[in-house]
Design a protein around this motif. Structure first.
Motif, PDB file in Angstrom:
ATOM      1  N   TYR A  28     -46.456 -53.520 -72.674  1.00 30.12           N
ATOM      2  CA  TYR A  28     -45.221 -54.426 -72.842  1.00 30.12           C
ATOM      3  C   TYR A  28     -44.367 -54.226 -74.279  1.00 30.12           C
ATOM      4  O   TYR A  28     -43.297 -54.684 -74.245  1.00 30.12           O
ATOM      5  CB  TYR A  28     -45.914 -55.832 -72.797  1.00 30.12           C
ATOM      6  N   ARG A  29     -45.090 -53.757 -75.278  1.00 31.91           N
ATOM      7  CA  ARG A  29     -44.254 -53.686 -76.533  1.00 31.91           C
ATOM      8  C   ARG A  29     -43.472 -52.427 -76.894  1.00 31.91           C
ATOM      9  O   ARG A  29     -42.182 -52.369 -76.938  1.00 31.91           O
ATOM     10  CB  ARG A  29     -45.158 -53.931 -77.708  1.00 31.91           C
ATOM     11  N   CYS A  30     -44.177 -51.265 -76.685  1.00 35.85           N
ATOM     12  CA  CYS A  30     -43.434 -49.956 -76.769  1.00 35.85           C
ATOM     13  C   CYS A  30     -43.184 -49.246 -75.684  1.00 35.85           C
ATOM     14  O   CYS A  30     -42.319 -48.262 -75.538  1.00 35.85           O
ATOM     15  CB  CYS A  30     -44.252 -49.136 -77.794  1.00 35.85           C
ATOM     16  N   GLY A  31     -43.552 -49.789 -74.224  1.00 34.97           N
ATOM     17  CA  GLY A  31     -43.243 -48.960 -73.150  1.00 34.97           C
ATOM     18  C   GLY A  31     -44.055 -47.556 -72.951  1.00 34.97           C
ATOM     19  O   GLY A  31     -43.660 -46.963 -71.754  1.00 34.97           O
ATOM     20  N   ALA A  32     -45.106 -47.491 -73.596  1.00 34.56           N
ATOM     21  CA  ALA A  32     -45.971 -46.238 -73.357  1.00 34.56           C
ATOM     22  C   ALA A  32     -46.808 -46.341 -72.208  1.00 34.56           C
ATOM     23  O   ALA A  32     -47.170 -47.568 -71.725  1.00 34.56           O
ATOM     24  CB  ALA A  32     -46.911 -46.074 -74.416  1.00 34.56           C
ATOM     25  N   LYS A  33     -46.840 -45.476 -71.414  1.00 35.37           N
ATOM     26  CA  LYS A  33     -47.462 -45.367 -69.975  1.00 35.37           C
ATOM     27  C   LYS A  33     -49.119 -44.757 -70.323  1.00 35.37           C
ATOM     28  O   LYS A  33     -49.205 -43.979 -71.179  1.00 35.37           O
ATOM     29  CB  LYS A  33     -46.741 -44.208 -69.088  1.00 35.37           C
ATOM     30  N   LEU A  34     -49.776 -45.783 -70.208  1.00 35.71           N
ATOM     31  CA  LEU A  34     -51.202 -45.562 -70.509  1.00 35.71           C
ATOM     32  C   LEU A  34     -52.179 -45.540 -69.067  1.00 35.71           C
ATOM     33  O   LEU A  34     -51.710 -46.004 -67.857  1.00 35.71           O
ATOM     34  CB  LEU A  34     -51.603 -46.716 -71.335  1.00 35.71           C
ATOM     35  N   ILE A  35     -53.469 -45.033 -69.275  1.00 37.03           N
ATOM     36  CA  ILE A  35     -54.216 -44.875 -68.354  1.00 37.03           C
ATOM     37  C   ILE A  35     -55.673 -45.491 -68.729  1.00 37.03           C
ATOM     38  O   ILE A  35     -55.989 -45.094 -69.761  1.00 37.03           O
ATOM     39  CB  ILE A  35     -54.425 -43.515 -67.598  1.00 37.03           C
ATOM     40  N   ILE A  36     -56.370 -46.174 -67.822  1.00 34.75           N
ATOM     41  CA  ILE A  36     -57.699 -46.940 -68.206  1.00 34.75           C
ATOM     42  C   ILE A  36     -58.731 -45.706 -67.930  1.00 34.75           C
ATOM     43  O   ILE A  36     -58.883 -45.135 -66.977  1.00 34.75           O
ATOM     44  CB  ILE A  36     -58.007 -47.921 -67.466  1.00 34.75           C
ATOM     45  N   THR A  37     -59.215 -45.295 -69.113  1.00 40.65           N
ATOM     46  CA  THR A  37     -60.299 -44.097 -68.919  1.00 40.65           C
ATOM     47  C   THR A  37     -61.458 -44.336 -68.756  1.00 40.65           C
ATOM     48  O   THR A  37     -62.477 -43.465 -68.535  1.00 40.65           O
ATOM     49  CB  THR A  37     -59.916 -43.025 -70.213  1.00 40.65           C
ATOM     50  N   TYR A  38     -61.921 -45.536 -69.469  1.00 37.03           N
ATOM     51  CA  TYR A  38     -63.376 -46.092 -69.401  1.00 37.03           C
ATOM     52  C   TYR A  38     -63.344 -47.526 -69.327  1.00 37.03           C
ATOM     53  O   TYR A  38     -62.442 -48.319 -69.920  1.00 37.03           O
ATOM     54  CB  TYR A  38     -64.077 -45.859 -70.743  1.00 37.03           C
ATOM     55  N   LEU A  39     -64.222 -48.053 -68.410  1.00 34.09           N
ATOM     56  CA  LEU A  39     -64.339 -49.448 -68.195  1.00 34.09           C
ATOM     57  C   LEU A  39     -65.549 -49.891 -67.752  1.00 34.09           C
ATOM     58  O   LEU A  39     -66.102 -49.417 -66.622  1.00 34.09           O
ATOM     59  CB  LEU A  39     -63.146 -50.109 -66.842  1.00 34.09           C
ATOM     60  N   ASP A  40     -66.305 -50.828 -68.421  1.00 37.77           N
ATOM     61  CA  ASP A  40     -67.507 -51.534 -67.998  1.00 37.77           C
ATOM     62  C   ASP A  40     -67.568 -52.921 -68.198  1.00 37.77           C
ATOM     63  O   ASP A  40     -66.383 -53.442 -68.769  1.00 37.77           O
ATOM     64  CB  ASP A  40     -68.957 -50.691 -68.511  1.00 37.77           C
ATOM     65  N   GLU A  41     -68.532 -53.519 -68.100  1.00 33.87           N
ATOM     66  CA  GLU A  41     -68.537 -55.051 -68.204  1.00 33.87           C
ATOM     67  C   GLU A  41     -68.345 -55.294 -69.789  1.00 33.87           C
ATOM     68  O   GLU A  41     -68.029 -56.504 -70.061  1.00 33.87           O
ATOM     69  CB  GLU A  41     -69.593 -55.624 -67.768  1.00 33.87           C
ATOM     70  N   TYR A  42     -68.455 -54.463 -70.745  1.00 33.56           N
ATOM     71  CA  TYR A  42     -68.347 -54.939 -72.040  1.00 33.56           C
ATOM     72  C   TYR A  42     -67.314 -54.265 -72.863  1.00 33.56           C
ATOM     73  O   TYR A  42     -66.761 -54.808 -73.952  1.00 33.56           O
ATOM     74  CB  TYR A  42     -69.718 -54.399 -72.775  1.00 33.56           C
TER      75      TYR A  42
END
Length: 65
Positions: A28-42
């Motif tokens: 929302y601040r700089c407009g960079a396009k990002l991708i979630i590379t890792y996600l777990d419950e913590y």
């Protein structure tokens, strides 16, 4: 809910509960396009999209010519 830091501007981004690895988002601040590379419950991690990196290199190469 997870929070991640934008690798470009260090803004804190909140991921909703439906987020999953491979999802794309925009800072929302700089407009960079990002991708979630890792996600777990913590923990969650994001990186810049490869196409975003390629664009920045091509702009830099144009400046060198």
């Amino acid at each position: 809910m997870h929070e991640v830091e934008c690798p470009d501007c260090s803004a804190i981004l909140q991921l909703d509960d439906e987020a999953s690895e491979g999802d794309e988002l925009v800072c929302y601040r700089c407009g960079a396009k990002l991708i979630i590379t890792y996600l777990d419950e913590y923990e969650a991690r994001v990186e810049k999209l490869e196409e975003e990196l390629e664009e920045s290199y091509s702009i830099y190469e144009d400046e060198l010519e």
